[in-house]
Design an enzyme around this catalytic site. Structure first.
Site, PDB file in Angstrom:
ATOM      1  N   LYS A 214       1.634  -3.915   6.827  1.00  0.00           N
ATOM      2  CA  LYS A 214       2.183  -3.904   5.471  1.00  0.00           C
ATOM      3  C   LYS A 214       3.677  -3.559   5.484  1.00  0.00           C
ATOM      4  O   LYS A 214       4.461  -4.088   4.686  1.00  0.00           O
ATOM      5  CB  LYS A 214       1.419  -2.901   4.612  1.00  0.00           C
ATOM      6  CG  LYS A 214      -0.020  -3.285   4.318  1.00  0.00           C
ATOM      7  CD  LYS A 214      -0.088  -4.473   3.378  1.00  0.00           C
ATOM      8  CE  LYS A 214      -1.482  -4.665   2.829  1.00  0.00           C
ATOM      9  NZ  LYS A 214      -1.576  -5.760   1.842  1.00  0.00           N
TER      10      LYS A 214
ATOM     11  N   SER B 299      -1.697   3.453  10.701  1.00  0.00           N
ATOM     12  CA  SER B 299      -2.667   2.577  11.367  1.00  0.00           C
ATOM     13  C   SER B 299      -1.996   1.232  11.606  1.00  0.00           C
ATOM     14  O   SER B 299      -0.931   0.945  11.035  1.00  0.00           O
ATOM     15  CB  SER B 299      -3.932   2.386  10.515  1.00  0.00           C
ATOM     16  OG  SER B 299      -3.659   1.534   9.408  1.00  0.00           O
TER      17      SER B 299
ATOM     18  N   THR C  84       0.834  -1.197   0.000  1.00  0.00           N
ATOM     19  CA  THR C  84       0.000   0.000   0.000  1.00  0.00           C
ATOM     20  C   THR C  84       0.868   1.246   0.000  1.00  0.00           C
ATOM     21  O   THR C  84       1.931   1.282   0.626  1.00  0.00           O
ATOM     22  CB  THR C  84      -0.936   0.026   1.226  1.00  0.00           C
ATOM     23  OG1 THR C  84      -1.575   1.310   1.311  1.00  0.00           O
ATOM     24  CG2 THR C  84      -0.170  -0.216   2.516  1.00  0.00           C
TER      25      THR C  84
ATOM     26  N   TYR D 214      -3.073  -1.493  10.493  1.00  0.00           N
ATOM     27  CA  TYR D 214      -3.097  -2.150   9.185  1.00  0.00           C
ATOM     28  C   TYR D 214      -1.873  -1.748   8.365  1.00  0.00           C
ATOM     29  O   TYR D 214      -1.158  -2.595   7.833  1.00  0.00           O
ATOM     30  CB  TYR D 214      -4.378  -1.785   8.427  1.00  0.00           C
ATOM     31  CG  TYR D 214      -4.217  -1.888   6.932  1.00  0.00           C
ATOM     32  CD1 TYR D 214      -4.151  -3.132   6.304  1.00  0.00           C
ATOM     33  CD2 TYR D 214      -4.109  -0.743   6.137  1.00  0.00           C
ATOM     34  CE1 TYR D 214      -3.980  -3.225   4.930  1.00  0.00           C
ATOM     35  CE2 TYR D 214      -3.943  -0.832   4.764  1.00  0.00           C
ATOM     36  CZ  TYR D 214      -3.878  -2.076   4.171  1.00  0.00           C
ATOM     37  OH  TYR D 214      -3.705  -2.161   2.820  1.00  0.00           O
ATOM     38  N   HIS D 215      -1.633  -0.443   8.243  1.00  0.00           N
ATOM     39  CA  HIS D 215      -0.499   0.009   7.449  1.00  0.00           C
ATOM     40  C   HIS D 215       0.825  -0.498   8.026  1.00  0.00           C
ATOM     41  O   HIS D 215       1.761  -0.824   7.282  1.00  0.00           O
ATOM     42  CB  HIS D 215      -0.497   1.536   7.360  1.00  0.00           C
ATOM     43  CG  HIS D 215      -1.616   2.100   6.537  1.00  0.00           C
ATOM     44  ND1 HIS D 215      -2.716   2.707   7.097  1.00  0.00           N
ATOM     45  CD2 HIS D 215      -1.806   2.129   5.196  1.00  0.00           C
ATOM     46  CE1 HIS D 215      -3.536   3.102   6.139  1.00  0.00           C
ATOM     47  NE2 HIS D 215      -3.016   2.761   4.975  1.00  0.00           N
TER      48      HIS D 215
ATOM     49  N   LEU E 191     -13.759   7.423  -3.196  1.00  0.00           N
ATOM     50  CA  LEU E 191     -14.578   7.736  -4.359  1.00  0.00           C
ATOM     51  C   LEU E 191     -15.824   6.860  -4.425  1.00  0.00           C
ATOM     52  O   LEU E 191     -16.923   7.343  -4.739  1.00  0.00           O
ATOM     53  CB  LEU E 191     -13.757   7.589  -5.641  1.00  0.00           C
ATOM     54  CG  LEU E 191     -14.474   7.988  -6.930  1.00  0.00           C
ATOM     55  CD1 LEU E 191     -14.976   9.425  -6.868  1.00  0.00           C
ATOM     56  CD2 LEU E 191     -13.556   7.799  -8.136  1.00  0.00           C
ATOM     57  N   ASN E 192     -15.680   5.566  -4.143  1.00  0.00           N
ATOM     58  CA  ASN E 192     -16.848   4.690  -4.117  1.00  0.00           C
ATOM     59  C   ASN E 192     -17.861   5.167  -3.086  1.00  0.00           C
ATOM     60  O   ASN E 192     -19.075   5.177  -3.329  1.00  0.00           O
ATOM     61  CB  ASN E 192     -16.423   3.252  -3.814  1.00  0.00           C
ATOM     62  CG  ASN E 192     -15.747   2.577  -4.993  1.00  0.00           C
ATOM     63  OD1 ASN E 192     -15.617   3.163  -6.069  1.00  0.00           O
ATOM     64  ND2 ASN E 192     -15.304   1.342  -4.809  1.00  0.00           N
TER      65      ASN E 192
END
Length: 478
Positions: A270, A264, A229, A266-267, A324-325
């Site tokens: 990674k 985070s 990411t 999560y990051h 965007l979604n």
């Protein structure tokens, strides 16, 4: 979406020819929770192990009836000298990026296997969430693909944190490339409470370590294509290079890994993955490409648009939805666009059609043994405010009165900052980007309008606050 029918006692059959392998206890616990849980809280506690041996199936979806000609590509497109198509294992192939990638590679002539424990569906069940698009079971998905194209996608249902399961999958399929999407991929999810943070780090880091060990033991020539990411880099006040930076210090110069500033748990997982992969490339000669991907938008690819049972998931909630979604869904239902804080947060973005194209390019141009490559995988940069303006303008053309609302930022991040990230390596390999256009925004908005009756407006506002995170397990209200 109710999932209890998918698996019973951790085994299922999709065709007369089914092999069984030892399954992950963690996966069986997850299925049991899915069948029995009546709350939305994901505690991820260990349950009692009722069986000495559970089972997971590896199956090719057999379908009766005539087959149709595939959309594009041919089995000869990317062959070895042995005239066999290259084998690609897509880990996490039931997810948003993984499903689209598995179909795309299969359509291009690769022999594809999906490895997944289906836990992403479990998260929806436990958090009271659902995809905007109806999605069918992974078994129905691959059956439909077989009926439409004549192409088989193998399934290995189990948890890559269970090394015994993963070993059997590698020995059985013998992949030439492993595309690794199989991680908990939401920053907000990792920040709900301690248990989710621990789960995210354990699942992502241990899972990736197991993949590396499986490659070393059973597929030494296998090329790892790992989805990282852009969030690993953070938002430094200098240009972001592709993985490495030249540093001169006290008269000496070296090329070093680019500094990481994760935002985070999560990051951070990674970041740990990247370090582990780089080390095994150096120590064991693993060949690996780390694709530091930006924020993905869109839902349709040529393959997922072939039939409603091939539809991809479309997340719009505050936990798994991307900017965007989410904005397109908010506009479709008349909810103000939720801009976090000042809205100057700038990131790299790409269409999901470019995600699958980038992965294919990395596979077709593999890293050398011992090489650790890093590609920044995005096509354009936007701030949150810029995205909101684009959606507002596109909505107006459709007769939608789109409003924008600044909401308190649930994250800990810079809201106004410098951001200039390099992304040339995939272009050099042949990436032809699908840039964000008025026609694409129009398509996304119409897609959201088509399914707006499925929107749960209670899931739109952010509910996970970085600074409020605690050790106590949290039930996310629905």
């Amino acid at each position: 979406m109710k999932m209890a029918h998918l698996i019973t006692n951790c085994s299922f059959s999709t065709s007369p020819a089914v092999q069984t392998f030892s399954s992950s206890p963690n996966y069986c616990r997850s299925v049991g929770q899915l069948q029995n849980s009546k709350s939305s809280n994901l505690s991820l506690k260990s349950c009692s192990r009722r069986q000495k041996k559970s089972y997971v199936t590896c199956a090719s979806a057999a379908v009766q009836g005539q087959t149709q000609t595939p959309l594009t590509g041919s089995p000869q497109a990317y062959e070895h000298s042995s005239s066999k198509p290259k084998k690609v294992m897509v880990i996490g192939g039931d997810g948003y990026c993984g499903w689209a990638t598995a179909l795309h590679l299969s359509n291009k002539g690769y022999a594809v296997a999906i490895v997944d424990n289906l836990v992403r569906r479990l998260f929806d069940h436990q958090l009271g969430l659902d995809s905007l698009t109806p999605i069918t079971s992974i078994q129905n998905r691959v059956r439909r693909w077989k009926s439409l194209t004549g192409k088989t996608i193998q399934l290995f249902i189990g948890d890559i944190c269970d090394f015994e399961f993963l070993s059997e999958a590698f020995k059985s399929f013998e992949p030439d490339a492993a595309v690794h999407f199989g991680e908990q991929r939401s920053a907000p999810y990792s920040m709900i409470d301690r248990s989710r943070a621990v789960y995210t780090q354990h699942n992502n880091v241990i899972g990736t370590l197991n993949v590396l060990f499986a490659m070393k033991e059973y597929s030494e020539e296998c090329h790892l294509v790992k989805l990282g990411t852009m969030g690993e880099y953070g938002t430094p006040n200098i240009d972001i290079e592709e993985g490495f930076i030249t540093v001169t210090h006290n008269g000496r110069t070296d090329i070093l890994p680019y500094p990481k500033q994760a935002s985070s748990f999560y990051h951070l997982s990674k970041v740990h993955d990247s370090h582990n992969i780089a080390f095994t490339c150096k120590a064991w000669g693993i060949r690996a490409t780390d694709l530091n991907q930006g924020v993905v938008y869109g839902v349709r690819t040529d393959e997922t648009a072939m039939h409603e049972e091939l539809s991809n998931r479309f997340d719009y909630d505050g936990v798994f939805g991307t900017a965007l979604n989410r904005f397109c869904v908010q506009a479709a239902v008349g909810h103000p666009l939720t801009v976090y804080g000042k809205g100057g947060q700038t990131r790299g973005y790409l269409d999901i059609r470019d995600t699958v194209q980038c992965v294919e390019l990395a596979i077709a141009n593999p890293a050398k043994p011992g090489e650790f490559r890093v590609f920044n995988q995005f096509t354009e940069q936007f701030s949150v405010n810029e995205l909101a303006k684009l959606v507002t303008a596109a909505g107006a053309k459709l007769g939608l009165e789109v409003q924008t609302k600044s909401v308190p930022n649930p994250r800990v991040e810079a809201e106004e900052h410098y951001y200039n990230a390099k992304h040339t390596k995939l272009i050099e390999l042949g990436l032809v980007p699908h840039l964000l256009s008025d026609s694409l925004l129009d398509s996304l908005l119409n897609f959201a309008i088509q399914y707006k009756d499925r929107v749960d407006t209670a899931q739109i506002m952010p509910s996970v606050l970085w600074k409020k995170m605690g050790a106590k397990p949290r039930t996310v209200s629905v």
